[in-house]
Design a protein around this motif. Structure first.
Motif, PDB file in Angstrom:
ATOM      1  N   UNK A   1       0.831  -1.195   0.252  1.00 29.44           N
ATOM      2  CA  UNK A   1      -0.111  -0.025  -0.184  1.00 29.44           C
ATOM      3  C   UNK A   1       1.031   1.166  -0.005  1.00 29.44           C
ATOM      4  N   UNK A   2       0.285   2.440  -0.179  1.00 28.54           N
ATOM      5  CA  UNK A   2       1.337   3.479  -0.643  1.00 28.54           C
ATOM      6  C   UNK A   2      -0.032   4.394  -0.071  1.00 28.54           C
ATOM      7  N   UNK A   3      -1.212   4.082   0.140  1.00 31.80           N
ATOM      8  CA  UNK A   3      -2.574   4.726   1.157  1.00 31.80           C
ATOM      9  C   UNK A   3      -2.458   5.095   2.489  1.00 31.80           C
ATOM     10  N   UNK A   4      -2.697   4.021   3.408  1.00 27.58           N
ATOM     11  CA  UNK A   4      -2.847   3.959   4.396  1.00 27.58           C
ATOM     12  C   UNK A   4      -1.142   4.073   4.756  1.00 27.58           C
ATOM     13  N   UNK A   5      -1.199   4.726   6.200  1.00 26.24           N
ATOM     14  CA  UNK A   5       0.066   4.697   7.314  1.00 26.24           C
ATOM     15  C   UNK A   5      -0.172   4.022   8.156  1.00 26.24           C
ATOM     16  N   UNK A   6      -0.783   3.963   9.085  1.00 30.25           N
ATOM     17  CA  UNK A   6      -1.311   3.393  10.951  1.00 30.25           C
ATOM     18  C   UNK A   6      -2.498   2.064  10.806  1.00 30.25           C
ATOM     19  N   UNK A   7      -1.940   1.465  11.560  1.00 26.09           N
ATOM     20  CA  UNK A   7      -2.853  -0.189  11.389  1.00 26.09           C
ATOM     21  C   UNK A   7      -3.113  -0.113  12.701  1.00 26.09           C
ATOM     22  N   UNK A   8      -4.392  -0.460  13.136  1.00 28.00           N
ATOM     23  CA  UNK A   8      -4.743  -0.737  14.854  1.00 28.00           C
ATOM     24  C   UNK A   8      -5.558  -2.249  15.003  1.00 28.00           C
ATOM     25  N   UNK A   9      -4.479  -2.863  15.581  1.00 25.89           N
ATOM     26  CA  UNK A   9      -4.760  -4.318  15.628  1.00 25.89           C
ATOM     27  C   UNK A   9      -4.924  -4.589  17.040  1.00 25.89           C
TER      28      UNK A   9
ATOM     29  N   UNK B   1      -5.232  -3.285  21.997  1.00 26.92           N
ATOM     30  CA  UNK B   1      -5.016  -2.959  20.814  1.00 26.92           C
ATOM     31  C   UNK B   1      -4.384  -1.269  20.548  1.00 26.92           C
ATOM     32  N   UNK B   2      -3.294  -1.812  19.212  1.00 26.50           N
ATOM     33  CA  UNK B   2      -1.922  -2.046  19.484  1.00 26.50           C
ATOM     34  C   UNK B   2      -2.187  -1.086  18.184  1.00 26.50           C
ATOM     35  N   UNK B   3      -1.433   0.521  18.135  1.00 24.76           N
ATOM     36  CA  UNK B   3      -1.311   1.395  17.192  1.00 24.76           C
ATOM     37  C   UNK B   3      -0.106   1.225  16.275  1.00 24.76           C
ATOM     38  N   UNK B   4       0.364   0.785  15.124  1.00 26.14           N
ATOM     39  CA  UNK B   4       1.270   0.795  14.372  1.00 26.14           C
ATOM     40  C   UNK B   4       1.486   1.255  13.328  1.00 26.14           C
ATOM     41  N   UNK B   5       2.454   1.930  13.521  1.00 21.91           N
ATOM     42  CA  UNK B   5       2.588   2.484  11.813  1.00 21.91           C
ATOM     43  C   UNK B   5       3.053   1.528  10.825  1.00 21.91           C
ATOM     44  N   UNK B   6       2.937   1.896   9.794  1.00 21.95           N
ATOM     45  CA  UNK B   6       3.480   1.139   8.144  1.00 21.95           C
ATOM     46  C   UNK B   6       4.464   1.036   7.427  1.00 21.95           C
TER      47      UNK B   6
ATOM     48  N   UNK C   1      -5.559 -11.394  30.908  1.00 18.76           N
ATOM     49  CA  UNK C   1      -6.702 -12.397  29.854  1.00 18.76           C
ATOM     50  C   UNK C   1      -7.004 -13.109  31.098  1.00 18.76           C
ATOM     51  N   UNK C   2      -8.743 -13.139  30.969  1.00 15.33           N
ATOM     52  CA  UNK C   2      -8.623 -13.695  32.229  1.00 15.33           C
ATOM     53  C   UNK C   2     -10.632 -14.884  31.004  1.00 15.33           C
ATOM     54  N   UNK C   3     -10.196 -16.115  31.862  1.00 16.26           N
ATOM     55  CA  UNK C   3     -10.989 -17.507  30.967  1.00 16.26           C
ATOM     56  C   UNK C   3     -10.092 -17.607  29.727  1.00 16.26           C
ATOM     57  N   UNK C   4     -10.954 -18.719  29.530  1.00 16.73           N
ATOM     58  CA  UNK C   4     -10.213 -19.537  28.165  1.00 16.73           C
ATOM     59  C   UNK C   4     -10.761 -19.175  27.238  1.00 16.73           C
ATOM     60  N   UNK C   5     -10.974 -19.715  26.287  1.00 15.41           N
ATOM     61  CA  UNK C   5     -12.080 -19.290  25.005  1.00 15.41           C
ATOM     62  C   UNK C   5     -11.169 -19.162  23.068  1.00 15.41           C
ATOM     63  N   UNK C   6     -11.618 -18.750  22.388  1.00 13.99           N
ATOM     64  CA  UNK C   6     -11.617 -18.566  21.278  1.00 13.99           C
ATOM     65  C   UNK C   6     -11.668 -17.134  21.058  1.00 13.99           C
ATOM     66  N   UNK C   7     -10.089 -16.198  20.902  1.00 13.85           N
ATOM     67  CA  UNK C   7     -10.058 -14.903  21.256  1.00 13.85           C
ATOM     68  C   UNK C   7      -9.536 -14.812  19.455  1.00 13.85           C
ATOM     69  N   UNK C   8     -10.135 -13.602  19.239  1.00  8.55           N
ATOM     70  CA  UNK C   8      -9.910 -13.063  18.049  1.00  8.55           C
ATOM     71  C   UNK C   8      -8.540 -11.633  17.228  1.00  8.55           C
ATOM     72  N   UNK C   9      -8.047 -11.757  16.907  1.00  6.48           N
ATOM     73  CA  UNK C   9      -7.112 -10.724  16.435  1.00  6.48           C
ATOM     74  C   UNK C   9      -7.817 -10.222  15.044  1.00  6.48           C
ATOM     75  N   UNK C  10      -7.420  -8.646  15.255  1.00  9.35           N
ATOM     76  CA  UNK C  10      -8.862  -8.146  13.762  1.00  9.35           C
ATOM     77  C   UNK C  10      -7.061  -6.498  13.667  1.00  9.35           C
ATOM     78  N   UNK C  11      -7.703  -6.188  12.846  1.00  6.29           N
ATOM     79  CA  UNK C  11      -6.668  -5.604  11.896  1.00  6.29           C
ATOM     80  C   UNK C  11      -7.413  -4.247  11.890  1.00  6.29           C
ATOM     81  N   UNK C  12      -7.073  -3.460  11.660  1.00 11.27           N
ATOM     82  CA  UNK C  12      -8.034  -2.165  10.694  1.00 11.27           C
ATOM     83  C   UNK C  12      -6.764  -1.082  10.383  1.00 11.27           C
ATOM     84  N   UNK C  13      -7.024  -0.781   8.707  1.00 15.66           N
ATOM     85  CA  UNK C  13      -6.068   0.538   9.125  1.00 15.66           C
ATOM     86  C   UNK C  13      -6.702   1.924   8.639  1.00 15.66           C
ATOM     87  N   UNK C  14      -5.692   2.752   8.893  1.00 14.04           N
ATOM     88  CA  UNK C  14      -6.316   4.239   9.022  1.00 14.04           C
ATOM     89  C   UNK C  14      -5.333   4.745   7.616  1.00 14.04           C
ATOM     90  N   UNK C  15      -5.871   5.530   7.113  1.00 14.09           N
ATOM     91  CA  UNK C  15      -5.018   6.523   6.251  1.00 14.09           C
ATOM     92  C   UNK C  15      -3.884   7.664   7.329  1.00 14.09           C
TER      93      UNK C  15
END
Length: 106
Positions: A52-60, A72-77, A92-106
Motif C-alpha cells: 500500500x501507498x495509502x494507509x500509514x497506520x494499522x490498528x490491531x 489494542x495496538x497502533x502501529x506505523x506502516x 486475559x481472564x477465561x479461556x476461549x477463542x479470542x480474535x485478533x483483527x486489524x484495521x488500517x487508517x489513512x
C-alpha cells in the motif's frame, strides 16, 4: 455495454475508491496465558496486491469471546506496506477463542 467499457469503469472505480487488504502472519496457531502473540502485518492494495501507498497506520485489536476489545495496538506502516508487533496475554481472564483483527487508517 461493451467489455472494454466495463473494464474502464472498474479501473475508474479503483482509482476513485481504492481498497486495501490486511494480512496478519502469526508466530503460532494457539497461545496460553502469559505468552506473547508476535505478528507481522502486510497491507496491500486490493486491485493489484502490491504494498500500500495509502494507509500509514494499522490498528490491531485483541477481542474476547464476548466481542469486547481488550487490547489494542497502533502501529506505523512502513514504505513497503509492512509493520510488526506483539500482544502479551498477561491479563486475559477465561479461556476461549479470542480474535485478533486489524484495521488500517489513512
Amino acid at each position: 455495454m461493451p467489455l472494454l467499457e466495463k473494464a474502464a469503469r472498474v479501473q475508474q472505480f479503483n482509482l476513485l475508491y481504492p481498497q486495501e487488504k490486511v494480512y496478519l502472519h502469526f508466530d503460532n496457531t494457539g497461545y496460553f496465558i502469559g505468552e506473547t502473540i508476535w505478528f507481522k502485518a502486510y497491507v496491500t492494495r486490493a486491485y493489484d496486491c502490491k504494498p500500500t501507498d495509502i494507509s500509514r497506520v494499522l490498528y490491531v485489536e485483541l477481542v474476547n469471546p464476548g466481542g469486547d476489545v481488550i487490547k489494542k495496538r497502533k502501529l506505523k506502516i512502513d514504505d513497503h506496506g509492512q509493520t510488526h508487533g506483539d500482544i502479551t496475554l498477561d491479563s486475559i481472564y477465561g479461556s476461549g477463542f479470542y480474535e485478533v483483527r486489524a484495521i488500517h487508517a489513512i
